[in-house]
Scaffold this motif. Structure first.
Motif, PDB file in Angstrom:
ATOM      1  N   UNK A 229     -21.835  16.531 -26.686  1.00 16.25           N
ATOM      2  CA  UNK A 229     -22.536  16.948 -25.473  1.00 16.25           C
ATOM      3  C   UNK A 229     -22.851  15.733 -24.608  1.00 16.25           C
ATOM      4  N   UNK A 232     -19.902  15.006 -22.620  1.00 16.80           N
ATOM      5  CA  UNK A 232     -19.826  16.075 -21.616  1.00 16.80           C
ATOM      6  C   UNK A 232     -20.706  15.738 -20.418  1.00 16.80           C
ATOM      7  N   UNK A 240     -18.517  14.717 -10.831  1.00 17.90           N
ATOM      8  CA  UNK A 240     -19.222  15.333  -9.704  1.00 17.90           C
ATOM      9  C   UNK A 240     -20.724  15.249  -9.952  1.00 17.90           C
ATOM     10  N   UNK A 243     -22.868  18.375  -8.932  1.00 15.43           N
ATOM     11  CA  UNK A 243     -22.835  19.489  -9.879  1.00 15.43           C
ATOM     12  C   UNK A 243     -23.596  19.128 -11.151  1.00 15.43           C
ATOM     13  N   UNK A 247     -26.712  21.135 -12.702  1.00 16.07           N
ATOM     14  CA  UNK A 247     -26.741  21.614 -14.081  1.00 16.07           C
ATOM     15  C   UNK A 247     -27.955  21.088 -14.837  1.00 16.07           C
TER      16      UNK A 247
ATOM     17  N   UNK B 347     -19.385  23.718  -9.356  1.00 17.11           N
ATOM     18  CA  UNK B 347     -18.352  23.540 -10.366  1.00 17.11           C
ATOM     19  C   UNK B 347     -17.998  22.072 -10.529  1.00 17.11           C
ATOM     20  N   UNK B 355     -15.538  24.945 -19.856  1.00 19.79           N
ATOM     21  CA  UNK B 355     -16.590  23.930 -19.722  1.00 19.79           C
ATOM     22  C   UNK B 355     -17.483  24.219 -18.519  1.00 19.79           C
ATOM     23  N   UNK B 356     -16.920  24.834 -17.491  1.00 17.66           N
ATOM     24  CA  UNK B 356     -17.755  25.181 -16.342  1.00 17.66           C
ATOM     25  C   UNK B 356     -18.664  26.367 -16.641  1.00 17.66           C
ATOM     26  N   UNK B 358     -20.205  26.846 -19.316  1.00 20.89           N
ATOM     27  CA  UNK B 358     -21.368  26.425 -20.112  1.00 20.89           C
ATOM     28  C   UNK B 358     -22.121  25.284 -19.432  1.00 20.89           C
ATOM     29  N   UNK B 359     -21.924  25.133 -18.130  1.00 24.57           N
ATOM     30  CA  UNK B 359     -22.472  23.976 -17.419  1.00 24.57           C
ATOM     31  C   UNK B 359     -23.982  23.811 -17.605  1.00 24.57           C
ATOM     32  N   UNK B 360     -24.712  24.915 -17.725  1.00 26.49           N
ATOM     33  CA  UNK B 360     -26.162  24.776 -17.877  1.00 26.49           C
ATOM     34  C   UNK B 360     -26.638  25.138 -19.274  1.00 26.49           C
ATOM     35  N   UNK B 362     -24.696  24.055 -22.233  1.00 27.36           N
ATOM     36  CA  UNK B 362     -23.927  23.310 -23.233  1.00 27.36           C
ATOM     37  C   UNK B 362     -24.804  22.702 -24.323  1.00 27.36           C
ATOM     38  N   UNK B 363     -26.087  22.518 -24.010  1.00 29.16           N
ATOM     39  CA  UNK B 363     -26.969  21.835 -24.957  1.00 29.16           C
ATOM     40  C   UNK B 363     -27.672  22.813 -25.901  1.00 29.16           C
ATOM     41  N   UNK B 413     -18.636  31.138 -11.294  1.00 22.87           N
ATOM     42  CA  UNK B 413     -20.049  30.860 -11.041  1.00 22.87           C
ATOM     43  C   UNK B 413     -20.883  32.121 -11.234  1.00 22.87           C
ATOM     44  N   UNK B 416     -21.301  33.007 -14.855  1.00 20.05           N
ATOM     45  CA  UNK B 416     -22.227  32.082 -15.508  1.00 20.05           C
ATOM     46  C   UNK B 416     -23.662  32.414 -15.148  1.00 20.05           C
ATOM     47  N   UNK B 417     -23.905  32.662 -13.860  1.00 21.83           N
ATOM     48  CA  UNK B 417     -25.275  32.844 -13.399  1.00 21.83           C
ATOM     49  C   UNK B 417     -25.843  34.203 -13.799  1.00 21.83           C
TER      50      UNK B 417
END
Lengths: 389, 509
Positions: A229, A232, A240, A243, A247, B347, B355-356, B358-360, B362-363, B413, B416-417
């Protein structure tokens, strides 16, 4: 006909694969660089140009296992600086200060190597750990300046290069100077990195356990960037930063950590080079360490990918060994630097080639999914990528 | 009949697909001819052929009845064909005048003859009512003026056939009206216009005839007077399209999202970018913030989502003070945000679709274990969303997001949202640049959110979208809320007055 079709399909699949585009473009760059190098050889000494060129190409084969092992020995420090520069690149940062981190790392390693022989077998380990620490600090400073005061990391890193170089010169004179040769004293035998059995494979060469340590870092960096992570987050910031912010990724933290790790890698490179037991000493001269800048070349050629950096480092070392043996034909070894420089120019141009390949693929893909109308912006973006970096 | 340009039986293939299949397009002199089709219908390919970028496999192009061969864009330009691209091709650091003459400079002994050029440009500018400031730098002028510069570029080169590629996508309602007038003026002055679009409203307003493309095939050419909006959209999409979204009658519930006296100062100015903004969004309610672009909408969204700090005021979610909460906290505690600029904020184009998605998140433990990404669960999750939201791409979850179409990127998007199951959804121009089908999909999803008990805050420039979706309209003007309207009781005209600042009420939360 069908043969040609299947060939086309093969290349299609190949170029579709992630990373192949960059690999091909690096190869093209190397090819062009070598051809221009040959032309320069022909101009400077037409009679022996081909013999010299051949000597350069066979690099590590010139003197059997000895020269082969020396390729890995030369590659070790530049793989480390290449990893350092590449790691920062992935986060969108340019660590041009690898020279400074390299030399301060080298100094603390040598200092421990000279002054603390009582540590015995731990001496080299401590030397490397100390180099890691000082390298980390050295590049964390530009990282902090960038994160909190928005000072450009290139400027700050260049300054740190000179501070590092002059400070190390001064400190060597104060602590570990060999007054007869005007360079650092030899380290204790226990401070040299063990051979780890490598000299048995490459007898007569200067290869040592440092090469294995470099491989360890290559794998470690690959795992961090691709599997965690943390990687990542770092890459998200690099690609970016808007973005990334959206996030909820802490950009300042990423900048500082990325720079610190980058500095650590270059610092280790310094320790590995001067604890190699190959009879190298830190010269007290006002010149920035070349390995730092070679690291930039290695990183560019390896497309900032740890695995790519590994092979790029070996390739450049291969040419350098070849250049050493070219002296037989009265070519100066600096000639290799010219060729390396040309290859780097070409690999910058190879970004264009890669973008072209990507663009072509993109157009194909778009037409396949029949979604070509909407976002011509994307194609424009790809075109601009070269300029962004 | 007098056709200025004819593209007859054009066929263009790409590996695996026929982009243009036997398409015939005939443009009469001085008409405005609309080219209508969804994303991927083959409009761009057809125009690229006319502009000399692609060579067709079959078919003939005739100019004034004579067969011609357009080998590259330069030839096209010589033949009098000009194009305004959707994304302007202007040099930011040059002045308007320099941009117009770029590539067609008049030179004397190697020196530019700027005065002469300026005179010619100003003449054109006055004649066609294309108002510009020739000495302003392009980076400092509005999008509307940039477009006028693009049009002047074509006129300066004395192009006769003008292609407009989705020209209204980037304009405000007022600028769109201006452009429509300009287009009519151009056709009156003898130019022939090709107008690429997927907005039916605009076709009805300005075009004389329309050719509809669908999936590479030509559906037909019609007089605009003879066809209705509904029939056009059916021809374009291939099925009936709903323009108004069905909304159940629900009385909004308790307040979920509340903003109190939010102000943001402007650096170096006494006037605030945002001034004392207060409003509430309740459960089962879509509140829309309407306004002309640049009246503080972007800043308001940045403030609400935590991207930018503000100076005064409070944000409450379910009564909890969120004023000082981090972006991550907001992301993971029930706030969803569909950003205005999906490429800049929404994005990471270099990352794969998975991967996009899980952008918010992923942790979270679902996607990582001791700092290592769990690629299996990530892909499993992505595949689920791809199926649920019908996201189309070349290589599934692995697809690099950059290579996807705009509509599908937006779906990433959206998926995801919505999947975060938010209590407050902030959507900023969610249908920007998308075609009818994709817009319909996104609107339906937003209404679903409302019906499932969420609070939705929609920020939009499109009046139709606003009137269609919202339960309540707040109008923003110069950083202040100036109107609180009920879409059932108001008209677009009245809304326009509020948006232009000609009318204002006191707005309280």
């Amino acid at each position: 006909m069908s043969n040609r079709n299947s060939m086309n399909q093969f290349f299609d699949r190949l170029s579709r694969k992630k990373g192949t585009g960059s690999f091909i473009s690096s190869l093209v760059a190397i090819g062009i660089g070598l051809i221009i190098g040959l032309i320069i050889l022909l101009i400077s000494n037409p009679r022996e140009a081909f013999a010299g060129f051949f000597t350069m190409l066979i690099g590590g084969f010139n003197d059997g296992t000895r020269s082969f092992g020396n390729v890995f020995y030369i590659a070790t420090p530049i793989i480390m600086t290449g990893l350092a520069v590449g790691f920062a690149f992935k986060t969108g940062l340019f660590n041009i200060g690898a020279s400074g981190q390299f030399i301060v790392g080298a100094y603390v390693a040598v200092l421990i190597g000279v002054k603390l022989p009582q540590l015995g077998g731990f001496q080299w380990v401590l030397g490397i750990l100390a180099a890691m620490a000082i390298g980390t600090i050295w590049e964390a400073v530009p990282g902090l300046l960038k994160a909190y005061l928005n000072v450009h990391e290139v400027i700050a890193s260049i300054m740190m290069n000179y501070i590092g170089m002059f400070m190390v010169n001064y400190l060597i004179k104060q602590t570990v100077l060999n007054v007869y040769t005007n360079r650092s004293l030899a380290v204790a035998p226990t401070a040299n990195i063990p051979k780890m059995g490598l000299t048995a494979i490459f007898p007569g060469s200067s290869i040592n356990g440092g090469f294995l340590i470099a491989i360890l870092f290559v794998i470690l960096m690959y795992i961090i960037l691709e599997k965690t992570t943390f990687g990542y987050e770092l890459k998200a910031c690099g690609h970016n930063r808007f973005a990334a912010k959206y996030a909820g990724i802490n950009e300042n933290r990423s900048i500082i950590l990325s720079m610190a790790i980058s500095g650590m890698l270059a610092g280790v490179g310094g320790a590995l080079h001067y604890l190699s037991g190959a009879g190298v000493y830190i010269e007290v001269v006002d010149v920035l360490a070349a390995q730092g800048f070679t690291g930039i070349s290695v990183s560019l050629l390896g497309m900032s990918n740890p695995i790519g950096v590994f092979f790029a480092g070996i390739f450049i070392a291969w040419l350098q060994i070849g250049g050493f043996y070219m002296q037989r034909y009265s070519f100066v070894p600096e000639f290799i630097q010219i060729i390396t420089a040309i290859i780097i120019y070409c690999s910058a141009a190879s970004l264009l080639i890669r973008n072209y390949l990507e663009l072509r693929q993109l157009k194909k893909d778009e037409n396949l999914t029949a979604d070509s109308d909407g976002d011509t912006a994307d194609i424009v973006n790809v075109e601009n990528q070269g300029g962004d970096k | 009949m007098d056709y200025i340009i004819e593209m007859l039986n054009i066929r263009k293939e790409f590996p695996g697909i026929v982009a243009n299949d036997d398409i015939t397009l005939r443009i009469k002199k001085t008409e405005i001819h609309a080219l209508l089709g969804e994303n991927g219908a083959g409009k761009s390919t057809l125009m690229s052929i006319l502009f000399g970028l692609y060579k067709p496999e079959a078919g003939v192009i005739k100019l004034r009845g004579k067969e011609i061969n357009i080998s590259d864009p330069k030839t096209a330009s010589h033949l009098g064909i000009g194009m305004v691209h959707q994304h302007f091709k202007l040099v930011e650091d040059f002045t308007v005048l320099e941009n117009i003459i770029l590539g067609a400079e008049t030179v004397k002994n190697g020196f530019l003859k700027m005065d002469e050029a300026k005179k010619k440009v100003m003449e054109l500018s006055n004649r066609y009512k294309l108002y510009i400031d020739p000495d302003a730098k392009v980076s400092n002028i509005t999008v509307g003026m940039q477009q006028r510069v693009e049009i002047l570029k074509m006129l300066y080169r004395e192009n006769e056939i003008l292609i407009f590629d989705e020209p209204t996508a980037v304009l405000t309602p007022q600028e769109i009206d201006e452009l429509m007038d300009i287009m009519k003026e151009l056709s009156k002055e003898g130019k022939s216009l090709i107008f690429i679009t997927h907005k039916l409203e605009e076709i009805k307003k300005v075009a004389d005839r329309v050719t509809v493309l669908r999936r590479g095939k030509c559906i037909g050419t019609y007089n605009v007077e003879d066809v209705t909006k509904e029939s056009l959209s059916e021809m374009m999409v291939g099925r009936k399209v709903q323009f108004t979204v069905d909304k159940k009658d629900i009385t909004p519930g308790e307040t979920i999202f509340e903003v109190k006296n939010l102000s943001m100062k402007t650096k170096g100015s006494t006037k605030n970018t945002l001034n004392k903004i207060s409003f509430k969004v309740r459960k089962n309610e879509i509140v829309c913030i309407a306004g002309i672009d640049g009246n503080g909408q972007s800043e308001l969204v940045y403030a609400l989502t935590g991207i930018r700090h503000f100076d005064e005021g409070q944000i409450l979610v379910h009564g909890e003070d969120w004023t000082k909460k981090s972006i991550r906290y907001r992301n993971s505690h029930g706030m969803s945000h569909i950003p205005e600029d999906r490429h800049k904020y929404g994005l990471i184009l270099e990352y794969s679709m998975a991967y996009n998605l899980i952008l918010q998140t992923y942790f979270t433990d679902r996607f990582q274990k001791r700092g290592f990404l769990k690629n299996d669960s990530i892909h499993e999750y992505a595949d689920g969303l791809i199926k649920k939201y019908d996201i189309r791409s070349g290589q599934g979850a692995q697809t690099v997001t950059r290579s996807m179409s705009g509509g599908n990127q937006q779906k990433v998007i959206l998926a995801r949202e919505i999947d975060k199951d938010p209590s407050i959804m902030i959507a900023v121009q969610p249908a920007r640049g998308l075609d009818v089908g994709a817009t319909e999909f996104i609107h339906k999803k937003l209404v679903e959110q409302r019906e499932s008990g969420k609070a939705v805050l929609l920020i939009s420039l499109e009046l139709e979208e606003i009137m269609n979706l919202s339960d309540r309209i707040l109008v923003i003007y110069e950083g202040e809320l100036v109107g609180d309207l009920d879409p059932k009781k108001t008209t677009i005209q009245e809304l326009g007055l509020y948006m232009a600042g000609a009318k204002r009420d006191e707005v309280k939360a």
